[in-house]
Design a protein around this motif. Structure first.
Motif, PDB file in Angstrom:
ATOM      1  N   SER A  66     -13.382  -4.390   4.441  1.00  0.00           N
ATOM      2  CA  SER A  66     -13.202  -4.945   4.397  1.00  0.00           C
ATOM      3  C   SER A  66     -13.284  -6.094   3.272  1.00  0.00           C
ATOM      4  O   SER A  66     -13.695  -6.291   1.765  1.00  0.00           O
ATOM      5  CB  SER A  66     -11.662  -4.559   4.243  1.00  0.00           C
ATOM      6  OG  SER A  66     -10.815  -3.116   4.249  1.00  0.00           O
ATOM      7  N   ALA A 116      -7.128   0.324  -3.415  1.00  0.00           N
ATOM      8  CA  ALA A 116      -6.838  -0.904  -3.373  1.00  0.00           C
ATOM      9  C   ALA A 116      -7.299  -2.342  -4.976  1.00  0.00           C
ATOM     10  O   ALA A 116      -6.535  -2.899  -5.443  1.00  0.00           O
ATOM     11  CB  ALA A 116      -6.878  -1.668  -2.286  1.00  0.00           C
ATOM     12  N   CYS A 125      -6.563  -5.279   1.728  1.00  0.00           N
ATOM     13  CA  CYS A 125      -6.914  -4.592   3.450  1.00  0.00           C
ATOM     14  C   CYS A 125      -7.391  -6.427   4.166  1.00  0.00           C
ATOM     15  O   CYS A 125      -6.593  -5.403   5.332  1.00  0.00           O
ATOM     16  CB  CYS A 125      -7.740  -4.009   2.581  1.00  0.00           C
ATOM     17  SG  CYS A 125      -7.381  -1.781   2.706  1.00  0.00           S
ATOM     18  N   HIS A 138      -5.027   8.461   8.067  1.00  0.00           N
ATOM     19  CA  HIS A 138      -5.733   6.520   8.615  1.00  0.00           C
ATOM     20  C   HIS A 138      -4.750   6.422  10.070  1.00  0.00           C
ATOM     21  O   HIS A 138      -5.010   6.175  10.928  1.00  0.00           O
ATOM     22  CB  HIS A 138      -4.221   6.138   7.601  1.00  0.00           C
ATOM     23  CG  HIS A 138      -3.911   4.792   7.906  1.00  0.00           C
ATOM     24  ND1 HIS A 138      -3.233   4.514   9.025  1.00  0.00           N
ATOM     25  CD2 HIS A 138      -4.479   3.592   8.242  1.00  0.00           C
ATOM     26  CE1 HIS A 138      -2.681   2.969   9.138  1.00  0.00           C
ATOM     27  NE2 HIS A 138      -3.456   2.447   8.835  1.00  0.00           N
ATOM     28  N   VAL A 157       0.898  -1.106  -0.238  1.00  0.00           N
ATOM     29  CA  VAL A 157       0.194   0.073  -0.288  1.00  0.00           C
ATOM     30  C   VAL A 157       1.336   0.902   0.242  1.00  0.00           C
ATOM     31  O   VAL A 157       0.676   2.382  -0.656  1.00  0.00           O
ATOM     32  CB  VAL A 157      -0.748  -0.130   1.206  1.00  0.00           C
ATOM     33  CG1 VAL A 157      -0.346   0.100   2.816  1.00  0.00           C
ATOM     34  CG2 VAL A 157      -1.790   1.155   0.960  1.00  0.00           C
ATOM     35  N   SER A 167      -9.733   2.709   0.727  1.00  0.00           N
ATOM     36  CA  SER A 167      -8.920   2.618  -0.029  1.00  0.00           C
ATOM     37  C   SER A 167      -9.443   1.443   0.024  1.00  0.00           C
ATOM     38  O   SER A 167      -8.827   1.198  -0.813  1.00  0.00           O
ATOM     39  CB  SER A 167      -8.684   1.922   2.060  1.00  0.00           C
ATOM     40  OG  SER A 167      -7.667   1.218   2.164  1.00  0.00           O
ATOM     41  N   ASN A 168     -10.566   0.678   0.362  1.00  0.00           N
ATOM     42  CA  ASN A 168     -10.475  -0.282  -0.376  1.00  0.00           C
ATOM     43  C   ASN A 168     -11.257  -0.972  -1.781  1.00  0.00           C
ATOM     44  O   ASN A 168     -10.430  -1.867  -2.705  1.00  0.00           O
ATOM     45  CB  ASN A 168     -12.190  -1.537   0.113  1.00  0.00           C
ATOM     46  CG  ASN A 168     -11.876  -1.332   1.466  1.00  0.00           C
ATOM     47  OD1 ASN A 168     -13.336  -1.763   1.792  1.00  0.00           O
ATOM     48  ND2 ASN A 168     -11.099  -2.260   2.190  1.00  0.00           N
ATOM     49  N   PHE A 171     -11.513   3.370   5.328  1.00  0.00           N
ATOM     50  CA  PHE A 171     -11.656   2.155   4.742  1.00  0.00           C
ATOM     51  C   PHE A 171     -12.344   1.169   3.494  1.00  0.00           C
ATOM     52  O   PHE A 171     -12.085   0.889   2.428  1.00  0.00           O
ATOM     53  CB  PHE A 171     -10.612   0.999   4.855  1.00  0.00           C
ATOM     54  CG  PHE A 171     -10.104   1.083   6.062  1.00  0.00           C
ATOM     55  CD1 PHE A 171      -8.910   0.232   5.486  1.00  0.00           C
ATOM     56  CD2 PHE A 171      -9.657   1.802   7.170  1.00  0.00           C
ATOM     57  CE1 PHE A 171      -7.470   0.612   6.218  1.00  0.00           C
ATOM     58  CE2 PHE A 171      -8.388   2.571   7.539  1.00  0.00           C
ATOM     59  CZ  PHE A 171      -7.703   1.639   6.932  1.00  0.00           C
ATOM     60  N   PHE A 208      -3.417  10.692   2.178  1.00  0.00           N
ATOM     61  CA  PHE A 208      -4.743   9.556   3.100  1.00  0.00           C
ATOM     62  C   PHE A 208      -3.586   9.067   4.431  1.00  0.00           C
ATOM     63  O   PHE A 208      -4.154   8.111   5.550  1.00  0.00           O
ATOM     64  CB  PHE A 208      -4.127   8.229   2.254  1.00  0.00           C
ATOM     65  CG  PHE A 208      -4.059   6.593   2.221  1.00  0.00           C
ATOM     66  CD1 PHE A 208      -5.363   6.549   2.050  1.00  0.00           C
ATOM     67  CD2 PHE A 208      -3.234   5.737   2.675  1.00  0.00           C
ATOM     68  CE1 PHE A 208      -5.691   5.007   1.934  1.00  0.00           C
ATOM     69  CE2 PHE A 208      -3.855   4.593   3.315  1.00  0.00           C
ATOM     70  CZ  PHE A 208      -4.959   4.326   2.823  1.00  0.00           C
ATOM     71  N   LEU A 268       0.535   3.701  -3.281  1.00  0.00           N
ATOM     72  CA  LEU A 268       0.700   5.448  -2.899  1.00  0.00           C
ATOM     73  C   LEU A 268       1.350   6.422  -3.665  1.00  0.00           C
ATOM     74  O   LEU A 268       1.294   7.768  -3.339  1.00  0.00           O
ATOM     75  CB  LEU A 268      -0.204   5.693  -1.802  1.00  0.00           C
ATOM     76  CG  LEU A 268      -1.456   4.525  -1.746  1.00  0.00           C
ATOM     77  CD1 LEU A 268      -2.102   4.791   0.036  1.00  0.00           C
ATOM     78  CD2 LEU A 268      -2.916   5.200  -2.266  1.00  0.00           C
ATOM     79  N   CYS A 286     -11.935  -6.987  -0.722  1.00  0.00           N
ATOM     80  CA  CYS A 286     -11.102  -6.294  -1.442  1.00  0.00           C
ATOM     81  C   CYS A 286      -9.738  -7.078  -0.365  1.00  0.00           C
ATOM     82  O   CYS A 286      -9.672  -7.183   0.892  1.00  0.00           O
ATOM     83  CB  CYS A 286     -10.264  -4.657  -0.616  1.00  0.00           C
ATOM     84  SG  CYS A 286      -9.252  -4.132  -0.212  1.00  0.00           S
TER      85      CYS A 286
END
Length: 193
Positions: free
Chosen positions: A79, A173, A87, A56, A38, A169-170, A166, A52, A42, A84
């Motif tokens: 997640s 990802a 995650c 986080h 990750v 984020s999911n 998340f 991010f 990123l 995902c």
């Protein structure tokens, strides 16, 4: 056989990154023995990397009414619902370590309703899932139920914010096809040598 890439997006060489990002990656590598994908993924967008990880860290590393393990439970459950893989695997490893329980992450990822957790934690995850999947249905009744179980307004905010963060984020990802590092799979499953 070729080494799988961390992401669909280009991964910049660590030595080409801005100093603050390079320093963070090297610190994580020193602590864990590897750089989680990750961070590498990123790093493709330095300004977004900083934003991010600032959010986080504000959500996941603070003290409060939720334990650090409970925060990871939220990540793993939501997640999983968001499919995902990154995650679930990465935060599952962190959850096993923080909960000191080698079974809990798999239980929560497959069906948190049957996991070995407290009724309070189950209600926390029910609310997190509602935020993740049907936030438009959140009502005052949800707040009342959580209050009876001892959750403060700050706790409810944290549950919702972790679930919402998340979800972002999911999705990133999944779009990036972010690959979980192999190291995550065994973390927290076996006693340290």
């Amino acid at each position: 056989m070729t080494q799988p890439t961390p992401s669909r997006f280009p991964v910049p060489p660590v030595d080409s990154l801005p100093e603050d990002i390079r320093s963070r990656l090297l610190t994580v590598q020193e602590k864990s023995g590897f750089i989680p994908n990750v961070f590498l993924t990123l790093a493709f967008r330095p300004d977004e990397f900083r934003a991010f990880f600032a959010y986080h860290d504000a959500l996941m590393d603070k003290d409060g009414g939720l334990t650090k393990a409970e925060r990871e439970m939220i990540v793993v459950a939501t997640s999983s619902a968001n499919q995902c893989q990154y995650c679930v695997i990465a935060h599952g490893a962190i959850l096993r370590i923080r909960a000191k329980n080698p079974l809990i992450a798999d239980q929560i990822a497959s069906n948190y309703r049957k996991a070995d957790i407290t009724p309070r934690q189950r209600a926390m995850l029910d609310f997190a899932m509602k935020v993740s999947q049907e936030a438009h249905l959140v009502s005052d009744a949800d707040f009342a139920e959580l209050s009876v179980l001892g959750f403060s307004y700050d706790d409810v905010w944290d549950i919702a914010a972790i679930s919402a963060f998340f979800a972002l984020s999911n999705r990133i990802a999944n779009v990036a096809a972010m690959r979980p590092n192999d190291e995550f799979y065994l973390m927290g499953r076996l006693p340290k040598a």
